[in-house]
Design a protein around this motif. Sequence first.
Motif, PDB file in Angstrom:
ATOM      1  N   ALA A  61      10.679 -11.143 -16.928  1.00  0.00           N
ATOM      2  CA  ALA A  61      10.518 -12.459 -17.552  1.00  0.00           C
ATOM      3  C   ALA A  61       9.319 -12.516 -18.488  1.00  0.00           C
ATOM      4  N   THR A  62       8.503 -11.466 -18.510  1.00  0.00           N
ATOM      5  CA  THR A  62       7.317 -11.409 -19.360  1.00  0.00           C
ATOM      6  C   THR A  62       7.327 -10.097 -20.129  1.00  0.00           C
ATOM      7  N   SER A  63       6.371  -9.969 -21.060  1.00  0.00           N
ATOM      8  CA  SER A  63       6.336  -8.734 -21.849  1.00  0.00           C
ATOM      9  C   SER A  63       4.941  -8.172 -22.068  1.00  0.00           C
ATOM     10  N   ARG A  64       3.892  -8.978 -21.871  1.00  0.00           N
ATOM     11  CA  ARG A  64       2.536  -8.522 -22.200  1.00  0.00           C
ATOM     12  C   ARG A  64       1.582  -8.524 -21.010  1.00  0.00           C
ATOM     13  N   ILE A  65       1.635  -9.537 -20.199  1.00  0.00           N
ATOM     14  CA  ILE A  65       0.653  -9.731 -19.134  1.00  0.00           C
ATOM     15  C   ILE A  65       0.751  -8.614 -18.097  1.00  0.00           C
ATOM     16  N   ARG A  66      -0.396  -8.151 -17.591  1.00  0.00           N
ATOM     17  CA  ARG A  66      -0.376  -7.191 -16.491  1.00  0.00           C
ATOM     18  C   ARG A  66       0.032  -7.909 -15.211  1.00  0.00           C
ATOM     19  N   LEU A  67       0.606  -7.155 -14.287  1.00  0.00           N
ATOM     20  CA  LEU A  67       1.141  -7.698 -13.046  1.00  0.00           C
ATOM     21  C   LEU A  67       0.661  -6.853 -11.883  1.00  0.00           C
ATOM     22  N   GLY A  68       0.612  -7.433 -10.691  1.00  0.00           N
ATOM     23  CA  GLY A  68       0.224  -6.609  -9.553  1.00  0.00           C
ATOM     24  C   GLY A  68       0.105  -7.374  -8.259  1.00  0.00           C
ATOM     25  N   THR A  69      -0.249  -6.641  -7.222  1.00  0.00           N
ATOM     26  CA  THR A  69      -0.490  -7.217  -5.904  1.00  0.00           C
ATOM     27  C   THR A  69      -1.986  -7.413  -5.717  1.00  0.00           C
ATOM     28  N   LEU A  70      -2.329  -8.451  -4.976  1.00  0.00           N
ATOM     29  CA  LEU A  70      -3.733  -8.676  -4.622  1.00  0.00           C
ATOM     30  C   LEU A  70      -3.765  -9.333  -3.243  1.00  0.00           C
ATOM     31  N   VAL A  71      -3.637  -8.570  -2.182  1.00  0.00           N
ATOM     32  CA  VAL A  71      -3.511  -7.126  -2.167  1.00  0.00           C
ATOM     33  C   VAL A  71      -2.367  -6.709  -1.241  1.00  0.00           C
ATOM     34  N   THR A  72      -1.985  -5.432  -1.386  1.00  0.00           N
ATOM     35  CA  THR A  72      -1.084  -4.766  -0.448  1.00  0.00           C
ATOM     36  C   THR A  72      -1.919  -4.114   0.642  1.00  0.00           C
ATOM     37  N   SER A  73      -1.359  -4.002   1.846  1.00  0.00           N
ATOM     38  CA  SER A  73      -2.096  -3.371   2.942  1.00  0.00           C
ATOM     39  C   SER A  73      -1.152  -2.569   3.825  1.00  0.00           C
ATOM     40  N   PRO A  74      -1.698  -1.732   4.706  1.00  0.00           N
ATOM     41  CA  PRO A  74      -0.858  -0.992   5.660  1.00  0.00           C
ATOM     42  C   PRO A  74      -0.255  -1.843   6.771  1.00  0.00           C
ATOM     43  N   ASN A  75      -0.561  -3.147   6.808  1.00  0.00           N
ATOM     44  CA  ASN A  75      -0.079  -3.974   7.910  1.00  0.00           C
ATOM     45  C   ASN A  75       1.431  -3.851   8.114  1.00  0.00           C
ATOM     46  N   PHE A  76       2.193  -3.783   7.018  1.00  0.00           N
ATOM     47  CA  PHE A  76       3.633  -3.611   7.156  1.00  0.00           C
ATOM     48  C   PHE A  76       4.206  -2.731   6.049  1.00  0.00           C
ATOM     49  N   ARG A  77       3.361  -1.926   5.417  1.00  0.00           N
ATOM     50  CA  ARG A  77       3.810  -1.013   4.371  1.00  0.00           C
ATOM     51  C   ARG A  77       3.652   0.433   4.819  1.00  0.00           C
ATOM     52  N   HIS A  78       4.541   1.301   4.324  1.00  0.00           N
ATOM     53  CA  HIS A  78       4.424   2.740   4.532  1.00  0.00           C
ATOM     54  C   HIS A  78       4.245   3.378   3.154  1.00  0.00           C
ATOM     55  N   PRO A  79       3.346   4.340   3.017  1.00  0.00           N
ATOM     56  CA  PRO A  79       3.082   4.916   1.689  1.00  0.00           C
ATOM     57  C   PRO A  79       4.317   5.489   1.002  1.00  0.00           C
ATOM     58  N   VAL A  80       5.233   6.096   1.752  1.00  0.00           N
ATOM     59  CA  VAL A  80       6.390   6.746   1.127  1.00  0.00           C
ATOM     60  C   VAL A  80       7.300   5.726   0.452  1.00  0.00           C
ATOM     61  N   THR A  81       7.685   4.694   1.180  1.00  0.00           N
ATOM     62  CA  THR A  81       8.585   3.697   0.591  1.00  0.00           C
ATOM     63  C   THR A  81       7.857   2.854  -0.455  1.00  0.00           C
ATOM     64  N   LEU A  82       6.579   2.560  -0.217  1.00  0.00           N
ATOM     65  CA  LEU A  82       5.816   1.786  -1.197  1.00  0.00           C
ATOM     66  C   LEU A  82       5.703   2.535  -2.512  1.00  0.00           C
ATOM     67  N   ALA A  83       5.455   3.834  -2.462  1.00  0.00           N
ATOM     68  CA  ALA A  83       5.332   4.631  -3.686  1.00  0.00           C
ATOM     69  C   ALA A  83       6.604   4.554  -4.522  1.00  0.00           C
ATOM     70  N   LYS A  84       7.758   4.663  -3.873  1.00  0.00           N
ATOM     71  CA  LYS A  84       9.026   4.599  -4.605  1.00  0.00           C
ATOM     72  C   LYS A  84       9.188   3.244  -5.286  1.00  0.00           C
ATOM     73  N   GLU A  85       8.845   2.185  -4.583  1.00  0.00           N
ATOM     74  CA  GLU A  85       8.955   0.846  -5.165  1.00  0.00           C
ATOM     75  C   GLU A  85       7.990   0.669  -6.332  1.00  0.00           C
ATOM     76  N   LEU A  86       6.779   1.196  -6.196  1.00  0.00           N
ATOM     77  CA  LEU A  86       5.786   1.043  -7.260  1.00  0.00           C
ATOM     78  C   LEU A  86       6.170   1.823  -8.510  1.00  0.00           C
ATOM     79  N   ILE A  87       6.686   3.020  -8.331  1.00  0.00           N
ATOM     80  CA  ILE A  87       7.137   3.798  -9.488  1.00  0.00           C
ATOM     81  C   ILE A  87       8.260   3.065 -10.214  1.00  0.00           C
ATOM     82  N   SER A  88       9.171   2.491  -9.455  1.00  0.00           N
ATOM     83  CA  SER A  88      10.261   1.728 -10.057  1.00  0.00           C
ATOM     84  C   SER A  88       9.727   0.496 -10.782  1.00  0.00           C
ATOM     85  N   LEU A  89       8.805  -0.210 -10.144  1.00  0.00           N
ATOM     86  CA  LEU A  89       8.234  -1.415 -10.733  1.00  0.00           C
ATOM     87  C   LEU A  89       7.423  -1.091 -11.989  1.00  0.00           C
ATOM     88  N   ASP A  90       6.688  -0.003 -11.967  1.00  0.00           N
ATOM     89  CA  ASP A  90       5.921   0.397 -13.139  1.00  0.00           C
ATOM     90  C   ASP A  90       6.849   0.715 -14.301  1.00  0.00           C
TER      91      ASP A  90
END
Length: 300
Positions: A61-90
Amino acid sequence: MRLSTVILPDRRWSEGGRAAWQRAEELGFHAAYTYDHLSWRTFRDGPWFGAIPTLTAAATATSRIRLGTLVTSPNFRHPVTLAKELISLDDISGGRITLGIGAGGSGFDATALLKDGQEPWTPRERADRFGEFVPLLDRLLTEGVVTHEGEHYSAFEVRNIPGCVQRPRLPFAVAATGPRGLRLAARHGQAWVTTGDPKLFETGTPEQSRAAIAGQIERLGAACAELGRDVSELGKTMLTGFSPDRPLDSVDAFVDFAGSHAELGIDEIVVHWPIADSVFAADVAVFEKIATDGLAQLSR
């Protein structure tokens, strides 16, 4: 100095969600972030949507503004699945993603994945997990194939091809105030995030808060020096709303706040998008005036 905002995922996309992210871009914010929680504090019993799908929608829905999480944590994330999602999102965003990442807190959704009767992680256990989570995530986002067998996380021949659009990977903004977290920020971060000293939120003064932040930056500098890194290489982000200051009361209040924190070395201020009848209530007209004119007045 850069000015960014946090847009909580508390509205349906068709009922104000999309409009907020697009308006953030129109107002000229450097970045728009969202919390990566399953639920949060006073919003716990109301609508709350997932961070990654929300950011994916915001990216389209946007084209210029940077986007991100503030913040993600290990509370319910696993590095393997998170990495795949982040690469896709990037990829979807065209390289506009910043990962804000922290050790996570206690309460609220921190215990969502625990078994009934299981004790929550102690601060030390959270720090232990964070200390393994960040380096593994770094590898997963920069290496084509990763195998890791750790105390808390495993990865076996995990492939993340083609990797991030941003090279060598999307930037990490590491939220930390303790010694272990500051060392992680110094080693892996492109930016460091603070909310100030939470003990000062209700009873402290703005002067005490600034002194606490100055001490945090000094310790960050020491952690960088241990690694032979110049602390000036790290961006320094202040997430507002958790210190005794009230920068959204007026444009003048924001200018004073931003100026005093710039003197400490803070180079990005993040303000919460106003939400009526909540801890983040604010005058929308004042908020938008701050977005468009606040930094310009600071530079006069």
